[in-house]
Structures are given as structure tokens and as C-alpha cells.
Design a protein around this motif. Structure first.
Motif, PDB file in Angstrom:
ATOM      1  N   LEU A 171       0.861  -1.173   0.000  1.00 34.29           N
ATOM      2  CA  LEU A 171       0.000   0.000   0.000  1.00 34.29           C
ATOM      3  C   LEU A 171       0.895   1.220   0.000  1.00 34.29           C
ATOM      4  O   LEU A 171       1.923   1.244   0.693  1.00 34.29           O
ATOM      5  N   ILE A 172       0.525   2.209  -0.760  1.00 35.42           N
ATOM      6  CA  ILE A 172       1.278   3.452  -0.827  1.00 35.42           C
ATOM      7  C   ILE A 172       0.377   4.551  -0.273  1.00 35.42           C
ATOM      8  O   ILE A 172      -0.630   4.909  -0.901  1.00 35.42           O
ATOM      9  N   PRO A 173       0.684   5.069   0.921  1.00 33.33           N
ATOM     10  CA  PRO A 173      -0.152   6.134   1.486  1.00 33.33           C
ATOM     11  C   PRO A 173      -0.074   7.404   0.635  1.00 33.33           C
ATOM     12  O   PRO A 173       1.000   7.754   0.130  1.00 33.33           O
ATOM     13  N   PHE A 174      -1.204   8.073   0.480  1.00 37.03           N
ATOM     14  CA  PHE A 174      -1.217   9.348  -0.240  1.00 37.03           C
ATOM     15  C   PHE A 174      -2.286  10.255   0.336  1.00 37.03           C
ATOM     16  O   PHE A 174      -3.261   9.796   0.926  1.00 37.03           O
ATOM     17  N   SER A 175      -2.090  11.539   0.166  1.00 40.78           N
ATOM     18  CA  SER A 175      -3.093  12.539   0.550  1.00 40.78           C
ATOM     19  C   SER A 175      -3.863  13.006  -0.676  1.00 40.78           C
ATOM     20  O   SER A 175      -5.062  13.245  -0.610  1.00 40.78           O
ATOM     21  N   ALA A 176      -3.153  13.157  -1.785  1.00 37.34           N
ATOM     22  CA  ALA A 176      -3.762  13.553  -3.059  1.00 37.34           C
ATOM     23  C   ALA A 176      -2.826  13.118  -4.175  1.00 37.34           C
ATOM     24  O   ALA A 176      -1.651  12.865  -3.947  1.00 37.34           O
ATOM     25  N   TYR A 177      -3.370  13.032  -5.378  1.00 37.79           N
ATOM     26  CA  TYR A 177      -2.501  12.833  -6.545  1.00 37.79           C
ATOM     27  C   TYR A 177      -2.912  13.838  -7.601  1.00 37.79           C
ATOM     28  O   TYR A 177      -3.948  14.499  -7.485  1.00 37.79           O
ATOM     29  N   PHE A 178      -2.070  13.978  -8.606  1.00 36.19           N
ATOM     30  CA  PHE A 178      -2.252  15.047  -9.577  1.00 36.19           C
ATOM     31  C   PHE A 178      -2.309  14.493 -10.994  1.00 36.19           C
ATOM     32  O   PHE A 178      -1.571  13.585 -11.344  1.00 36.19           O
ATOM     33  N   GLU A 179      -3.219  15.051 -11.759  1.00 38.10           N
ATOM     34  CA  GLU A 179      -3.358  14.708 -13.175  1.00 38.10           C
ATOM     35  C   GLU A 179      -3.425  15.989 -13.985  1.00 38.10           C
ATOM     36  O   GLU A 179      -3.884  17.024 -13.485  1.00 38.10           O
ATOM     37  N   TRP A 180      -2.977  15.898 -15.227  1.00 34.66           N
ATOM     38  CA  TRP A 180      -3.022  17.043 -16.138  1.00 34.66           C
ATOM     39  C   TRP A 180      -3.960  16.705 -17.274  1.00 34.66           C
ATOM     40  O   TRP A 180      -3.844  15.668 -17.916  1.00 34.66           O
ATOM     41  N   GLN A 181      -4.898  17.612 -17.514  1.00 35.50           N
ATOM     42  CA  GLN A 181      -5.866  17.453 -18.595  1.00 35.50           C
ATOM     43  C   GLN A 181      -5.418  18.325 -19.756  1.00 35.50           C
ATOM     44  O   GLN A 181      -5.155  19.517 -19.587  1.00 35.50           O
ATOM     45  N   THR A 182      -5.328  17.719 -20.936  1.00 37.90           N
ATOM     46  CA  THR A 182      -4.959  18.470 -22.134  1.00 37.90           C
ATOM     47  C   THR A 182      -6.226  18.813 -22.904  1.00 37.90           C
ATOM     48  O   THR A 182      -7.039  17.935 -23.179  1.00 37.90           O
ATOM     49  N   ASN A 183      -6.388  20.102 -23.250  1.00 38.97           N
ATOM     50  CA  ASN A 183      -7.575  20.497 -24.014  1.00 38.97           C
ATOM     51  C   ASN A 183      -7.238  20.591 -25.507  1.00 38.97           C
ATOM     52  O   ASN A 183      -6.126  20.287 -25.916  1.00 38.97           O
ATOM     53  N   GLU A 184      -8.200  21.025 -26.313  1.00 36.95           N
ATOM     54  CA  GLU A 184      -8.008  21.092 -27.772  1.00 36.95           C
ATOM     55  C   GLU A 184      -6.857  22.026 -28.168  1.00 36.95           C
ATOM     56  O   GLU A 184      -6.236  21.846 -29.205  1.00 36.95           O
ATOM     57  N   ASP A 185      -6.596  23.046 -27.366  1.00 41.02           N
ATOM     58  CA  ASP A 185      -5.525  23.996 -27.665  1.00 41.02           C
ATOM     59  C   ASP A 185      -4.155  23.499 -27.209  1.00 41.02           C
ATOM     60  O   ASP A 185      -3.187  24.245 -27.252  1.00 41.02           O
ATOM     61  N   LYS A 186      -4.090  22.257 -26.752  1.00 40.17           N
ATOM     62  CA  LYS A 186      -2.849  21.636 -26.247  1.00 40.17           C
ATOM     63  C   LYS A 186      -2.372  22.275 -24.942  1.00 40.17           C
ATOM     64  O   LYS A 186      -1.234  22.101 -24.539  1.00 40.17           O
ATOM     65  N   ASN A 187      -3.245  23.062 -24.304  1.00 44.73           N
ATOM     66  CA  ASN A 187      -2.925  23.603 -22.988  1.00 44.73           C
ATOM     67  C   ASN A 187      -3.260  22.558 -21.937  1.00 44.73           C
ATOM     68  O   ASN A 187      -4.177  21.763 -22.111  1.00 44.73           O
ATOM     69  N   LYS A 188      -2.531  22.598 -20.841  1.00 46.47           N
ATOM     70  CA  LYS A 188      -2.756  21.614 -19.782  1.00 46.47           C
ATOM     71  C   LYS A 188      -3.265  22.284 -18.519  1.00 46.47           C
ATOM     72  O   LYS A 188      -2.795  23.342 -18.135  1.00 46.47           O
TER      73      LYS A 188
ATOM     74  N   LYS B 286      -3.895  21.466 -14.444  1.00 41.21           N
ATOM     75  CA  LYS B 286      -3.490  20.547 -13.385  1.00 41.21           C
ATOM     76  C   LYS B 286      -4.651  20.377 -12.402  1.00 41.21           C
ATOM     77  O   LYS B 286      -5.251  21.360 -11.973  1.00 41.21           O
ATOM     78  N   TYR B 287      -4.955  19.121 -12.060  1.00 40.28           N
ATOM     79  CA  TYR B 287      -6.004  18.808 -11.110  1.00 40.28           C
ATOM     80  C   TYR B 287      -5.442  18.036  -9.921  1.00 40.28           C
ATOM     81  O   TYR B 287      -4.599  17.150 -10.086  1.00 40.28           O
ATOM     82  N   LYS B 288      -5.941  18.374  -8.756  1.00 38.81           N
ATOM     83  CA  LYS B 288      -5.650  17.645  -7.532  1.00 38.81           C
ATOM     84  C   LYS B 288      -6.825  16.707  -7.299  1.00 38.81           C
ATOM     85  O   LYS B 288      -7.979  17.143  -7.288  1.00 38.81           O
ATOM     86  N   ILE B 289      -6.535  15.411  -7.116  1.00 32.89           N
ATOM     87  CA  ILE B 289      -7.581  14.413  -6.920  1.00 32.89           C
ATOM     88  C   ILE B 289      -7.364  13.772  -5.550  1.00 32.89           C
ATOM     89  O   ILE B 289      -6.245  13.419  -5.191  1.00 32.89           O
TER      90      ILE B 289
END
Length: 190
Positions: free
Chosen positions: A95-112, A114-117
Motif C-alpha cells: 500500500l502506498i499512502p497518499f493525501s492527493a494525486y495530480f493529473e493534467w488534462q490536455t484540451n483542444e488547444d494543447k494547454n494543460k 493541473k487537477y488535484k484528486i
């Protein structure tokens, strides 16, 4: 797919037994808000019916990987079929303890963006596997298809083990955990 996460074990001491904290003082004073592949981070594994807490390096090193690369995530769909991981999955889960993890969403303009989940709990757990090298332990996080409410951010997310299933994670069939999508994930743009 998880490429960054945070953990603050210092603020989650109430989640653990006092003797566990006392026996693992260094682990429970650990906090890092930008853990990346190859970083040291705490894992929990079970040996001889006892939970062990230890710092471990995130990512497996193999000769067949490009130089400087590590295998930090492993797909749930193939982990029990790969020659290097199917035996590890049976006997070396962690098990790996975590408080949050992060993902990057790329939109049509190729901009990213960042989301905290995160979950509603102070501390949660990724399901993973670990290996022991001559130098130290290393681990990899198991990923699965995304939960419906965050699929628009990223198509994959880490396998998250609910607290009520911690004992089972170390003793039951692996595939049972792939069906568990009950744990609610929250997100916010950062």
C-alpha cells in the motif's frame, strides 16, 4: 495514470495505532507535496502477518527500459500476465499512502490544466507491488481505468484501496479489487 502525488503522514497520525506511530517515528514525520518517480516515499507491506512501514523508491529499474527511466505505474489489465510482475503480484503487494494525486488534462488547444484528486480521508492508499533489490525496496503503483466522475480529466487513475479492504488487499484475489469503484474521488483545479 499517476505521475505525481503528495502525502502528509504527520497530519494523519490519528488514523493509526499509537504503537505503530511510536515504532515508525521517521515514517510518521514524513510529508512531501510533490512526490515524483524515483523519489523515496513510504510504503506498507505485510511480512509474517505483520504490517511493516518502510521508505522505498518509486519505480522499478529494468535493463529493457531506456536509460534513466523507471517503471512507476503498472496497468491492472496486464499485471498478472507479465513475466516480471505476475509472481510479485501474488506475494509482494504493498500500500502506498497518499493525501492527493495530480493529473493534467490536455484540451483542444494543447494547454494543460493541473487537477488535484483526493478522497474525503486525510490519508488513502494506492494499491501497488514492491521488489527488493540489493540496495533498497522499490515499488510501482497499479493503475486502472478511470472512475466516471474523473474520466474527463484523465482516462486512467491509480488503483485505490479503501480502508475497510486493507486486510483483504494482502490476502484475497487481485481481480476483486478491480471491481471496487465505490470509493468517491473529489477533484479541484490547481
Amino acid at each position: 495514470m499517476c505521475g505525481r502525488y503528495s502525502v502528509n503522514l504527520e497530519n494523519s497520525k490519528s488514523e493509526f495505532k499509537p504503537e505503530t506511530i511510536l515504532n515508525n517515528k521517521e515514517i510518521f514525520s514524513f510529508s512531501n507535496f510533490d512526490i515524483s518517480p524515483s523519489s523515496l516515499s513510504p510504503i506498507i507491506f505485510k511480512k509474517e502477518k505483520k504490517y511493516n512501514f518502510e521508505f522505498s523508491r518509486w519505480g522499478f529499474s529494468f535493463d529493457w527500459l531506456p536509460k534513466g527511466r523507471v517503471l512507476f505505474n503498472i496497468r491492472s489489465e496486464t499485471i498478472d500476465q507479465k513475466s516480471f510482475s505476475k509472481e510479485i503480484l501474488k506475494n509482494q503487494r504493498c500500500l502506498i499512502p497518499f493525501s492527493a494525486y495530480f493529473e493534467w488534462q490536455t484540451n483542444e488547444d494543447k494547454n494543460k490544466k493541473k487537477y488535484k484528486i483526493f478522497t474525503r480521508d486525510k490519508i488513502s492508499y494506492f494499491g501497488g507491488i514492491y521488489m527488493e533489490t540489493q540496495v533498497q525496496k522499490c515499488f510501482s503503483i497499479i493503475t486502472t481505468s478511470s472512475r466516471d466522475n474523473i474520466a474527463h480529466i484523465h482516462k486512467r487513475n491509480p488503483l485505490i484501496i479503501d480502508k475497510k479492504n486493507i486486510n483483504s488487499w494482502f490476502s484475497t484475489q487481485y481481480n476483486d479489487f478491480l471491481l471496487n469503484k465505490d470509493l468517491e474521488l473529489n477533484f479541484e483545479e490547481v
